[in-house]
Write a protein that holds these residues in place. Structure first.
Motif, PDB file in Angstrom:
ATOM      1  N   VAL A 288     -24.305   7.401   7.703  1.00 29.83           N
ATOM      2  CA  VAL A 288     -23.732   8.713   7.991  1.00 29.83           C
ATOM      3  C   VAL A 288     -23.289   9.378   6.687  1.00 29.83           C
ATOM      4  CG1 VAL A 288     -21.824   9.916   9.105  1.00 29.83           C
ATOM      5  CG2 VAL A 288     -23.040   8.101  10.329  1.00 29.83           C
ATOM      6  N   LEU A 289     -22.674   8.609   5.823  1.00 26.17           N
ATOM      7  CA  LEU A 289     -22.201   9.147   4.546  1.00 26.17           C
ATOM      8  C   LEU A 289     -23.384   9.597   3.679  1.00 26.17           C
ATOM      9  CD1 LEU A 289     -19.540   9.608   3.073  1.00 26.17           C
ATOM     10  CD2 LEU A 289     -19.783   7.342   2.036  1.00 26.17           C
ATOM     11  N   ALA A 290     -24.446   8.805   3.672  1.00 27.60           N
ATOM     12  CA  ALA A 290     -25.634   9.168   2.898  1.00 27.60           C
ATOM     13  C   ALA A 290     -26.278  10.438   3.462  1.00 27.60           C
ATOM     14  CB  ALA A 290     -26.633   8.023   2.892  1.00 27.60           C
ATOM     15  N   SER A 291     -26.281  10.573   4.787  1.00 23.78           N
ATOM     16  CA  SER A 291     -26.837  11.782   5.410  1.00 23.78           C
ATOM     17  C   SER A 291     -26.016  13.008   5.040  1.00 23.78           C
ATOM     18  CB  SER A 291     -26.891  11.619   6.929  1.00 23.78           C
ATOM     19  OG  SER A 291     -27.757  10.562   7.291  1.00 23.78           O
ATOM     20  N   ALA A 292     -24.689  12.849   5.032  1.00 21.92           N
ATOM     21  CA  ALA A 292     -23.825  13.969   4.651  1.00 21.92           C
ATOM     22  C   ALA A 292     -24.063  14.361   3.193  1.00 21.92           C
ATOM     23  CB  ALA A 292     -22.362  13.594   4.871  1.00 21.92           C
ATOM     24  N   ALA A 293     -24.215  13.372   2.324  1.00 22.33           N
ATOM     25  CA  ALA A 293     -24.467  13.658   0.910  1.00 22.33           C
ATOM     26  C   ALA A 293     -25.820  14.354   0.728  1.00 22.33           C
ATOM     27  CB  ALA A 293     -24.429  12.371   0.097  1.00 22.33           C
ATOM     28  N   ALA A 294     -26.825  13.904   1.491  1.00 23.65           N
ATOM     29  CA  ALA A 294     -28.144  14.528   1.392  1.00 23.65           C
ATOM     30  C   ALA A 294     -28.101  15.970   1.890  1.00 23.65           C
ATOM     31  CB  ALA A 294     -29.160  13.715   2.191  1.00 23.65           C
ATOM     32  N   GLY A 295     -27.371  16.202   2.983  1.00 24.99           N
ATOM     33  CA  GLY A 295     -27.246  17.555   3.509  1.00 24.99           C
ATOM     34  C   GLY A 295     -26.575  18.482   2.518  1.00 24.99           C
ATOM     35  N   TRP A 296     -25.510  17.994   1.869  1.00 24.18           N
ATOM     36  CA  TRP A 296     -24.833  18.828   0.878  1.00 24.18           C
ATOM     37  C   TRP A 296     -25.729  19.072  -0.332  1.00 24.18           C
ATOM     38  CZ3 TRP A 296     -21.409  22.315   0.703  1.00 24.18           C
ATOM     39  CH2 TRP A 296     -20.890  22.731  -0.517  1.00 24.18           C
ATOM     40  N   ALA A 297     -26.516  18.057  -0.718  1.00 26.06           N
ATOM     41  CA  ALA A 297     -27.425  18.230  -1.853  1.00 26.06           C
ATOM     42  C   ALA A 297     -28.457  19.319  -1.577  1.00 26.06           C
ATOM     43  CB  ALA A 297     -28.126  16.903  -2.164  1.00 26.06           C
TER      44      ALA A 297
ATOM     45  N   LEU B  77     -27.905  21.826  -4.677  1.00 29.01           N
ATOM     46  CA  LEU B  77     -28.818  21.719  -5.810  1.00 29.01           C
ATOM     47  C   LEU B  77     -29.839  22.852  -5.903  1.00 29.01           C
ATOM     48  CD1 LEU B  77     -29.393  17.857  -5.970  1.00 29.01           C
ATOM     49  CD2 LEU B  77     -27.811  19.277  -7.286  1.00 29.01           C
ATOM     50  N   PRO B  78     -30.489  23.268  -4.804  1.00 25.40           N
ATOM     51  CA  PRO B  78     -31.439  24.386  -4.942  1.00 25.40           C
ATOM     52  C   PRO B  78     -30.778  25.663  -5.454  1.00 25.40           C
ATOM     53  CG  PRO B  78     -31.802  23.248  -2.865  1.00 25.40           C
ATOM     54  CD  PRO B  78     -30.533  22.705  -3.439  1.00 25.40           C
ATOM     55  N   GLY B  79     -29.491  25.831  -5.146  1.00 27.81           N
ATOM     56  CA  GLY B  79     -28.798  27.025  -5.592  1.00 27.81           C
ATOM     57  C   GLY B  79     -28.733  27.159  -7.102  1.00 27.81           C
TER      58      GLY B  79
ATOM     59  N   VAL C   5     -16.239  19.172  -1.444  1.00 24.35           N
ATOM     60  CA  VAL C   5     -17.119  18.343  -0.610  1.00 24.35           C
ATOM     61  C   VAL C   5     -17.530  17.067  -1.338  1.00 24.35           C
ATOM     62  CG1 VAL C   5     -19.353  18.241   0.562  1.00 24.35           C
ATOM     63  CG2 VAL C   5     -17.896  20.258   0.821  1.00 24.35           C
ATOM     64  N   PRO C   6     -18.070  17.137  -2.565  1.00 27.00           N
ATOM     65  CA  PRO C   6     -18.396  15.880  -3.251  1.00 27.00           C
ATOM     66  C   PRO C   6     -17.191  14.974  -3.466  1.00 27.00           C
ATOM     67  CG  PRO C   6     -19.441  17.726  -4.350  1.00 27.00           C
ATOM     68  CD  PRO C   6     -18.484  18.308  -3.355  1.00 27.00           C
ATOM     69  N   LEU C   7     -16.022  15.556  -3.760  1.00 30.47           N
ATOM     70  CA  LEU C   7     -14.825  14.727  -3.945  1.00 30.47           C
ATOM     71  C   LEU C   7     -14.433  14.019  -2.657  1.00 30.47           C
ATOM     72  CD1 LEU C   7     -12.565  16.949  -6.237  1.00 30.47           C
ATOM     73  CD2 LEU C   7     -13.552  14.719  -6.806  1.00 30.47           C
ATOM     74  N   ALA C   8     -14.503  14.723  -1.532  1.00 27.35           N
ATOM     75  CA  ALA C   8     -14.163  14.099  -0.247  1.00 27.35           C
ATOM     76  C   ALA C   8     -15.134  12.977   0.077  1.00 27.35           C
ATOM     77  CB  ALA C   8     -14.175  15.152   0.850  1.00 27.35           C
ATOM     78  N   LEU C   9     -16.424  13.204  -0.155  1.00 26.87           N
ATOM     79  CA  LEU C   9     -17.407  12.158   0.130  1.00 26.87           C
ATOM     80  C   LEU C   9     -17.248  10.979  -0.832  1.00 26.87           C
ATOM     81  CD1 LEU C   9     -20.564  14.368   0.833  1.00 26.87           C
ATOM     82  CD2 LEU C   9     -19.052  13.258   2.491  1.00 26.87           C
ATOM     83  N   LEU C  10     -16.887  11.269  -2.081  1.00 28.96           N
ATOM     84  CA  LEU C  10     -16.627  10.167  -3.021  1.00 28.96           C
ATOM     85  C   LEU C  10     -15.452   9.308  -2.564  1.00 28.96           C
ATOM     86  CD1 LEU C  10     -17.108  11.664  -6.595  1.00 28.96           C
ATOM     87  CD2 LEU C  10     -18.130   9.554  -5.725  1.00 28.96           C
ATOM     88  N   ALA C  11     -14.418   9.958  -2.041  1.00 32.76           N
ATOM     89  CA  ALA C  11     -13.264   9.202  -1.550  1.00 32.76           C
ATOM     90  C   ALA C  11     -13.658   8.296  -0.388  1.00 32.76           C
ATOM     91  CB  ALA C  11     -12.162  10.164  -1.116  1.00 32.76           C
TER      92      ALA C  11
ATOM     93  N   VAL D 213     -23.289  13.105  -9.420  1.00 37.27           N
ATOM     94  CA  VAL D 213     -24.226  14.128  -9.885  1.00 37.27           C
ATOM     95  C   VAL D 213     -23.945  15.458  -9.184  1.00 37.27           C
ATOM     96  CG1 VAL D 213     -26.652  14.819  -9.899  1.00 37.27           C
ATOM     97  CG2 VAL D 213     -26.019  12.477 -10.514  1.00 37.27           C
ATOM     98  N   LEU D 214     -23.721  15.415  -7.855  1.00 44.01           N
ATOM     99  CA  LEU D 214     -23.417  16.629  -7.117  1.00 44.01           C
ATOM    100  C   LEU D 214     -22.105  17.247  -7.588  1.00 44.01           C
ATOM    101  CD1 LEU D 214     -24.391  15.595  -3.467  1.00 44.01           C
ATOM    102  CD2 LEU D 214     -25.635  17.109  -5.005  1.00 44.01           C
ATOM    103  N   LEU D 215     -21.150  16.400  -7.924  1.00 44.50           N
ATOM    104  CA  LEU D 215     -19.863  16.906  -8.414  1.00 44.50           C
ATOM    105  C   LEU D 215     -20.032  17.623  -9.748  1.00 44.50           C
ATOM    106  CD1 LEU D 215     -16.790  16.939  -7.863  1.00 44.50           C
ATOM    107  CD2 LEU D 215     -16.639  14.799  -9.153  1.00 44.50           C
ATOM    108  N   LEU D 216     -20.795  17.030 -10.655  1.00 47.97           N
ATOM    109  CA  LEU D 216     -21.024  17.656 -11.956  1.00 47.97           C
ATOM    110  C   LEU D 216     -21.824  18.945 -11.806  1.00 47.97           C
ATOM    111  CD1 LEU D 216     -21.858  14.495 -14.110  1.00 47.97           C
ATOM    112  CD2 LEU D 216     -19.801  15.902 -14.227  1.00 47.97           C
ATOM    113  N   ALA D 217     -22.787  18.941 -10.888  1.00 49.13           N
ATOM    114  CA  ALA D 217     -23.602  20.139 -10.678  1.00 49.13           C
ATOM    115  C   ALA D 217     -22.776  21.285 -10.125  1.00 49.13           C
ATOM    116  CB  ALA D 217     -24.765  19.826  -9.734  1.00 49.13           C
ATOM    117  N   GLY D 218     -21.742  20.971  -9.353  1.00 49.35           N
ATOM    118  CA  GLY D 218     -20.933  22.006  -8.735  1.00 49.35           C
ATOM    119  C   GLY D 218     -19.708  22.410  -9.514  1.00 49.35           C
TER     120      GLY D 218
END
Length: 387
Positions: free
Chosen positions: A34-43, A47-49, A73-79, A99-104
């Motif tokens: 579930v966590l991986a799916s949430a991370a993929a959805g946020w990516a 990232l395309p943006g 969002v990346p911080l919450a998922l990291l926690a 990576v998502l955190l740095l990109a954002g």
């Protein structure tokens, strides 16, 4: 007789369907998925943006996400990664989210300088100029007509850059004329009006060169509607003691019509048709500031968030005045009491120093916070007063 001898052996009972267990799906394995799916959805959103924002008109809609989400969002998922027991999965998830955190980080609108102790702007000289920039929300047409004058006079600014000098009637923007009342409320100020933009100055205005599409509307015989649509930048060159400073009063068109349903084709047609108009105004503004050798200030309602690529040109050419603010998250607009978006910006160039930048409460007169600044041209030997 021994009953055990005559007892028929029975096969072991197999568990029924309700007792069957899939060893591949357990709470321990389901949560990482579930966590991986949430991370993929946020990516897929984040990232395309980085490449599509400001380049492809449909991305104006994903760009409406509150910019702080690019950090939150990346911080919450990291926690939540701490709950994953499998060390390999935890490391993979944490790496992807980092990576998502740095990109954002650069799109979240955080004023990182406010987190640095002692990193404030230089003290303002006694001759510093007070500037107030504000989207008035249909001027005085939705409020007590005298309230806006009281509010503005209380700011005691030397230069006012004001947007939405108009009314909205039957869903359409319409012209208003408050020039007599405005001059009576601000004696001694020069008043410059172009379309929906008003600039007031205590100092002499020496030039008002048209910028971009507005160059075709200097003739007052042009209908107001056309002047309104084509004039989204009002440049005034103002003579200060020892220098002339260019002030750009800006209101970039909003990218969508909130009164249209997202289920209708017209909703997306407005977004598609507005994108090239926005780009035209941005390009004209950028070209003008790059060709302007004077100290300059560009301020107003850009209808553009920190996450959007539309601002990249200006951010690359000019300095963001919010770096002089002590707000970690400068935000200027949002429904309700908690604004989540920064749509109002001020940029400076040509050695114009910012000593104070603050977003202030609009006193119930608008849904935009005002921008208050103290600025001064950097002292330069032999500076001429004109161009």
């Amino acid at each position: 007789m021994n009953p055990a001898v005559n007892q028929v052996a029975r096969p072991a009972e197999s568990p029924g369907p309700e007792r069957a267990v899939n060893p591949a799906v357990t709470p321990r394995t389901a949560f990482p998925r579930v966590l991986a799916s949430a991370a993929a959805g946020w990516a897929l959103l984040a990232l395309p943006g980085l490449f599509l924002s400001g380049a492809w008109w449909p991305w104006l809609l994903p760009d409406l996400v509150p910019p702080l989400a690019f950090l939150a969002v990346p911080l919450a998922l990291l926690a939540l990664c701490a709950v994953v027991r499998d060390r390999v999965r935890r490391r993979r998830l944490a790496g992807a989210l980092a990576v998502l955190l740095l990109a954002g980080a650069g799109r979240a609108g955080v004023n990182w300088g406010a987190l640095v102790p002692g990193g404030g702007p230089a003290p303002a000289p006694a001759t510093a100029l007070r500037v107030f920039s504000w989207n008035t929300l249909y001027w005085d047409t939705t409020d007590d007509p005298s309230a806006i004058h009281r509010f503005l006079r209380a700011k005691d600014a030397d230069v006012y850059l004001l947007q939405e000098y108009l009314a909205r009637e039957d869903g359409k923007h319409t012209e208003i004329d408050r020039s007599a009342a405005l001059r009576a409320a601000f004696p001694g100020y020069e008043v410059v009006v172009r379309g929906e933009l008003v600039t007031l100055s205590r100092f002499p205005v020496v030039a008002t060169p048209a910028v971009g599409p507005g160059q075709a509307t200097d003739d007052r015989s042009v209908p107001w509607r056309e002047r309104f649509e084509r004039n989204k930048v009002l440049r005034t060159d103002i003579a200060l003691p020892g220098s002339v400073v260019s002030f750009y009063n800006v209101h970039v068109p909003v990218q969508l019509d909130v009164e249209r349903s997202p289920l209708s084709g017209d909703f997306y047609r407005v977004v598609r048709d507005t994108d090239p108009v926005r780009k035209e105004h941005y390009a004209a503004l950028l070209a003008d500031v790059r060709a302007n050798p004077r100290p300059l200030l560009v301020s107003g309602d850009f209808n553009t968030t920190p996450a959007m690529g539309d601002l990249d040109g200006l951010r690359g050419a000019l300095a963001d005045a919010a770096t002089a603010s002590d707000e970690v998250l400068p935000v200027s607009w949002g429904p309700g009491p908690l604004p989540l978006w920064r749509l109002d910006w001020t940029f400076t160039g040509g050695a114009l120093r910012v000593h104070r930048y603050a977003l202030t409460d609009p006193g119930g007169l608008s849904d935009h916070r005002g921008q208050e600044l103290l600025v001064s041209p950097a002292p330069t030997a032999g500076r001429a007063g004109g161009r």
